[in-house]
Design an enzyme around this catalytic site. Structure first.
Site, PDB file in Angstrom:
ATOM      1  CG  HIS A 205      -2.056  -0.954   1.086  1.00  0.00           C
ATOM      2  ND1 HIS A 205      -2.666  -1.541   2.159  1.00  0.00           N
ATOM      3  CD2 HIS A 205      -2.713  -1.415  -0.009  1.00  0.00           C
ATOM      4  CE1 HIS A 205      -3.648  -2.322   1.747  1.00  0.00           C
ATOM      5  NE2 HIS A 205      -3.680  -2.267   0.431  1.00  0.00           N
TER       6      HIS A 205
ATOM      7  N   GLY B 104      -2.957  -1.794  -7.706  1.00  0.00           N
ATOM      8  CA  GLY B 104      -3.966  -2.497  -6.912  1.00  0.00           C
ATOM      9  C   GLY B 104      -5.388  -2.017  -7.156  1.00  0.00           C
TER      10      GLY B 104
ATOM     11  CG  ASP C 180      -4.534  -5.764  -4.759  1.00  0.00           C
ATOM     12  OD1 ASP C 180      -3.291  -5.753  -4.765  1.00  0.00           O
ATOM     13  OD2 ASP C 180      -5.220  -4.887  -4.213  1.00  0.00           O
TER      14      ASP C 180
ATOM     15  CG  ASP D 112      -1.731   1.677   6.515  1.00  0.00           C
ATOM     16  OD1 ASP D 112      -2.096   1.289   7.649  1.00  0.00           O
ATOM     17  OD2 ASP D 112      -1.483   2.866   6.249  1.00  0.00           O
TER      18      ASP D 112
ATOM     19  CG  HIS E 286      -7.592  -1.671  -3.780  1.00  0.00           C
ATOM     20  ND1 HIS E 286      -7.069  -0.503  -3.298  1.00  0.00           N
ATOM     21  CD2 HIS E 286      -6.604  -2.577  -3.688  1.00  0.00           C
ATOM     22  CE1 HIS E 286      -5.819  -0.697  -2.925  1.00  0.00           C
ATOM     23  NE2 HIS E 286      -5.505  -1.954  -3.143  1.00  0.00           N
TER      24      HIS E 286
ATOM     25  CG  ASP F 205     -10.272  -5.463  -5.812  1.00  0.00           C
ATOM     26  OD1 ASP F 205     -11.329  -6.103  -5.934  1.00  0.00           O
ATOM     27  OD2 ASP F 205     -10.008  -4.445  -6.468  1.00  0.00           O
TER      28      ASP F 205
ATOM     29  NE  ARG G 148     -12.948 -16.982  -0.373  1.00  0.00           N
ATOM     30  CZ  ARG G 148     -12.794 -17.602  -1.540  1.00  0.00           C
ATOM     31  NH1 ARG G 148     -11.934 -17.136  -2.423  1.00  0.00           N
ATOM     32  NH2 ARG G 148     -13.469 -18.670  -1.845  1.00  0.00           N
TER      33      ARG G 148
END
Length: 160
Positions: free
Chosen positions: A22, A69, A74, A94, A101, A104, A110
């Site tokens: 980030h 991202g 991402d 962060d 996003h 995302d 996940r």
């Protein structure tokens, strides 16, 4: 009938590593990459937009760049994981800053869990992973056989 509970995949000695950060963590990731340049140079590196460009410009390592991202980078990294083309993710994120996003980011985290992908979200974890004995040898990861899980659920639904 599907028998195996897990499917084995080999993470080879030369890792395919995604580097993501980030905005507020980009400087920390660049410092970490610079400090670990000798180890990282023997692996295939990729990353999201600005992060990839900064590593190339400031550290001099080759990095395949995906989109930023917020523009789908991402998700591109997640897709490469699903395809079996990324073995390892370093994502300095962060947790205190709202991101446009966020869904995302959560999806990428996940996917790492689903596909049993090593994931570092901070410098300490990245240091432990990079100094692991598995960085210099093959590693067998075991992914839950979700086809078997889904098949079992369908069988259960059919018996109700």
């Amino acid at each position: 009938m599907i028998q195996e509970d897990y499917i084995g995949f080999t993470i080879e000695k030369q890792k395919r590593i995604a580097l993501i950060a980030h905005d507020s963590k980009k400087h920390a990731l660049i410092e970490w990459v610079e400090a670990n340049k000798e180890v990282l140079k023997s692996h295939f590196l990729c990353g999201t937009g600005t992060t990839a460009r900064l590593i190339v410009d400031e550290v001099g390592l080759p990095v395949k760049a995906y989109n930023s991202g917020p523009l789908g980078g991402d998700q591109q990294i997640g897709a490469r994981i699903v395809e079996g083309n990324i073995d390892f993710v370093i994502f300095f994120w962060d947790p205190l800053a709202a991101q446009p996003h966020d869904p995302d980011v959560k999806a990428l985290l996940r996917i790492c869990a689903v596909y049993d992908i090593p994931l570092a979200t901070n410098r300490s974890t990245a240091d432990f992973m990079l100094t692991s004995k598995y960085m210099v040898e093959d590693y067998e990861r075991h992914v839950i056989n979700y086809n078997k899980v889904i098949s079992g659920r369908l069988d259960e639904l059919g018996n109700k």
